[in-house]
Write a protein that holds these residues in place. Structure first.
Motif, PDB file in Angstrom:
ATOM      1  N   HIS A   1      69.362  -1.410  10.355  1.00  7.18           N
ATOM      2  CA  HIS A   1      70.473  -1.573  10.632  1.00  7.18           C
ATOM      3  C   HIS A   1      71.143  -2.863  11.104  1.00  7.18           C
ATOM      4  CE1 HIS A   1      72.398  -0.061  13.936  1.00  7.18           C
ATOM      5  NE2 HIS A   1      72.012   0.917  13.557  1.00  7.18           N
ATOM      6  N   PRO A   2      72.761  -1.761  10.853  1.00 10.45           N
ATOM      7  CA  PRO A   2      73.709  -3.511  10.907  1.00 10.45           C
ATOM      8  C   PRO A   2      73.334  -4.114  12.532  1.00 10.45           C
ATOM      9  CG  PRO A   2      74.462  -1.364  11.104  1.00 10.45           C
ATOM     10  CD  PRO A   2      72.858  -1.277  10.406  1.00 10.45           C
TER      11      PRO A   2
ATOM     12  N   ASP B   1      65.823  -1.282  16.945  1.00  3.73           N
ATOM     13  CA  ASP B   1      65.474  -1.466  16.269  1.00  3.73           C
ATOM     14  C   ASP B   1      64.493  -0.672  15.313  1.00  3.73           C
ATOM     15  OD1 ASP B   1      62.755  -3.664  15.669  1.00  3.73           O
ATOM     16  OD2 ASP B   1      61.798  -3.242  17.736  1.00  3.73           O
ATOM     17  N   ILE B   2      65.796  -0.810  13.921  1.00  5.29           N
ATOM     18  CA  ILE B   2      64.723   1.042  13.339  1.00  5.29           C
ATOM     19  C   ILE B   2      65.406   0.600  12.205  1.00  5.29           C
ATOM     20  CG2 ILE B   2      67.283   1.157  13.478  1.00  5.29           C
ATOM     21  CD1 ILE B   2      65.555   4.234  12.830  1.00  5.29           C
ATOM     22  N   ALA B   3      64.926   0.498  10.572  1.00  3.57           N
ATOM     23  CA  ALA B   3      64.502   0.192   9.250  1.00  3.57           C
ATOM     24  C   ALA B   3      63.885   0.886   8.127  1.00  3.57           C
ATOM     25  CB  ALA B   3      64.044  -1.132   9.251  1.00  3.57           C
ATOM     26  N   LEU B   4      64.390   1.162   7.148  1.00  7.15           N
ATOM     27  CA  LEU B   4      64.470   2.524   5.906  1.00  7.15           C
ATOM     28  C   LEU B   4      63.621   1.966   5.483  1.00  7.15           C
ATOM     29  CD1 LEU B   4      67.574   5.090   5.987  1.00  7.15           C
ATOM     30  CD2 LEU B   4      65.323   4.793   7.467  1.00  7.15           C
TER      31      LEU B   4
ATOM     32  N   ALA C   1      67.033   9.237  18.292  1.00  4.77           N
ATOM     33  CA  ALA C   1      67.864  10.128  18.268  1.00  4.77           C
ATOM     34  C   ALA C   1      69.271  10.036  18.249  1.00  4.77           C
ATOM     35  CB  ALA C   1      67.410  11.346  19.454  1.00  4.77           C
ATOM     36  N   SER C   2      69.297   8.813  18.474  1.00  4.56           N
ATOM     37  CA  SER C   2      70.614   7.925  19.283  1.00  4.56           C
ATOM     38  C   SER C   2      71.367   7.559  17.581  1.00  4.56           C
ATOM     39  CB  SER C   2      70.667   6.968  19.928  1.00  4.56           C
ATOM     40  OG  SER C   2      70.487   6.093  19.873  1.00  4.56           O
ATOM     41  N   LEU C   3      70.014   7.210  16.860  1.00  6.60           N
ATOM     42  CA  LEU C   3      70.946   6.509  15.911  1.00  6.60           C
ATOM     43  C   LEU C   3      70.478   7.087  14.143  1.00  6.60           C
ATOM     44  CD1 LEU C   3      68.461   3.229  16.183  1.00  6.60           C
ATOM     45  CD2 LEU C   3      70.910   3.728  16.360  1.00  6.60           C
ATOM     46  N   ASN C   4      71.313   8.595  14.264  1.00  7.89           N
ATOM     47  CA  ASN C   4      70.296   9.466  13.558  1.00  7.89           C
ATOM     48  C   ASN C   4      72.079   9.785  12.830  1.00  7.89           C
ATOM     49  OD1 ASN C   4      68.443  10.512  13.669  1.00  7.89           O
ATOM     50  ND2 ASN C   4      68.957  12.739  15.068  1.00  7.89           N
ATOM     51  N   GLU C   5      72.568   9.334  12.844  1.00 10.55           N
ATOM     52  CA  GLU C   5      73.978   9.303  12.451  1.00 10.55           C
ATOM     53  C   GLU C   5      73.942   7.755  10.839  1.00 10.55           C
ATOM     54  OE1 GLU C   5      79.010   8.986  13.133  1.00 10.55           O
ATOM     55  OE2 GLU C   5      78.188   9.070  14.311  1.00 10.55           O
TER      56      GLU C   5
END
Length: 408
Positions: A249-250, A260-263, A396-400
């Motif tokens: 995440h940028p 704190d999220i990555a794909l 859920a808040s980072l779904n966009e």
């Protein structure tokens, strides 16, 4: 002295040993346990960034202590582990969704596979928005269960069957849970973090697990459909893929683990036609869920054993109101009264359970209408089993942002 179901032998109540009791009658030397409280905020998996995972150091000699007959301390999880191992070798390869999670549109399909997945699996067509793909009702978030993987005992009238807050999961029970392994200097891969399968070619995990090696994605591999990490003799094979691309995440901030999220992307997609591999549904902030039927699943530790586990575990946690969580965290000396819970976090807590070392990136999923939706990823916490809420990434808040990432 009786049977409950085919090939499942039950014990009478008089033959069961209470979880908190032991048959020992001798007096043993007291064991002194010391603990050192943490004074700084750290991810719950306890990993040191920009370094290889530290392997446990065994003592040079282990003193032999004979155990008298009939004076052993029984582990309540041992029976469940052994029963799952026996089931994985004795039952036919038939899985069904548990009744409470089956859908009217579900089709009864049986997939037989005893070999590793072929590398010729076709790649999916490009999808602009895999939020919609993961929200397909037919093939996401279905909690699976073997036909006889759980045995409940009820000998006396008035007995109540209560669900334990944590323990070993059944084989393929939460098929979206994956394990992320990291390459170390000796050329081997060691367990690093948990994650969840968003679709055949994308896994979501915590950014703190992979951010320092984002330019070297091939240092990570992912296992989907795994249960016992110690061997590969399960009824359905786990699938291993090398990470091809990492997108963090940028707005990820490593100092406080905001966003704190990555794909993780793969060139070769997973085969989700097998019942031990299935993607998780993605929830939205406006959706309503059964917030007391939520689980963190993975191979992380628990208050009973604060270290990564060999067999996949579950911890039943309930989501907390933001204001309640923030106030409880402000009571911690390491945070103080000025602490504010960032909008990219949510909180969860359990009765007698917690997420501990090795749980970073593990999915937190809640049930709605028989399907499970990803609402959080384990990010950080204070202590282990200290009655402090676990802090999770607010997926859920980072779904966009998730939907803005496309296949290549």
């Amino acid at each position: 002295d009786g049977l409950c179901g085919p090939e499942s032998v039950c014990c009478r109540r008089s033959q069961l040993i209470a979880l908190e009791s032991t048959t020992s009658t001798t007096t043993s030397a007291p064991i002194i346990i010391t603990s050192i409280s943490s004074t700084k905020l750290e991810p719950v998996d306890g990993l040191v960034f920009d370094s290889d995972p530290v392997l446990p150091v065994l003592p040079a000699t282990i003193p032999f202590q004979p155990i008298p007959l009939n004076e052993t301390e029984h582990d309540p999880d041992l029976l469940l582990e052994l029963s799952n191992l026996l089931l994985s070798h004795s039952l036919i390869d038939t899985f069904e969704p548990i009744n409470s999670n089956s859908l009217p549109g579900d089709k009864d399909t049986i997939v037989e596979s005893t070999q590793t997945v072929s590398s010729t699996t076709p790649k999916p067509a490009p999808i602009d928005n895999f939020i919609n793909a993961t929200r397909m009702e037919d093939h996401c978030g279905r909690r699976q269960h073997t036909l006889t993987s759980r045995i409940f005992f009820q000998d006396e009238s008035g007995d109540r069957l209560s669900q334990v807050p944590s323990g070993t999961v059944g084989f393929s029970e939460f098929p979206w849970t994956v394990a992320v392994y990291q390459l170390i200097k000796n050329g081997s891969f060691v367990y690093h973090c948990g994650g969840a399968l968003l679709n055949r070619s994308v896994v979501v995990t915590a950014a703190h697990c992979v951010s320092n090696n984002r330019l070297h994605p091939n240092r990570f591999i992912v296992h989907a459909g795994d249960w016992d990490r110690r061997h590969t003799q399960e009824r359905l094979p786990h699938q291993e893929r090398t990470v091809n691309r990492i997108v963090v995440h940028p707005s990820y901030y490593s100092g406080a683990l905001f966003n704190d999220i990555a794909l993780l992307f793969f060139n070769e997609p997973f085969n989700d036609t097998l019942t031990n591999v299935e993607r998780i549904c993605l929830g939205r902030e406006e959706d309503t869920f059964t917030l007391d039927n939520c689980f963190v699943t993975g191979w992380g530790g628990s208050p009973k054993s604060n270290r990564p586990q060999s067999i996949q575990q579950f911890n039943k946690l309930s989501m907390l109101d933001r204001s309640v969580c923030e106030k409880r965290l402000q009571n911690q000396p390491t945070l103080g009264s000025r602490f504010k819970l960032h909008q990219s976090f949510i909180c969860a807590a359990g009765n007698g359970t917690d997420v501990c070392q090795g749980s970073g990136g593990s999915p937190f999923a809640c049930e709605r209408n028989g399907q499970y939706y990803l609402l959080g990823l384990v990010s950080w916490g204070i202590g282990c089993g200290a009655n402090v809420p676990a802090v999770l990434t607010n997926v859920a808040s980072l779904n966009e942002w998730i939907s803005s990432q496309k296949y290549t």
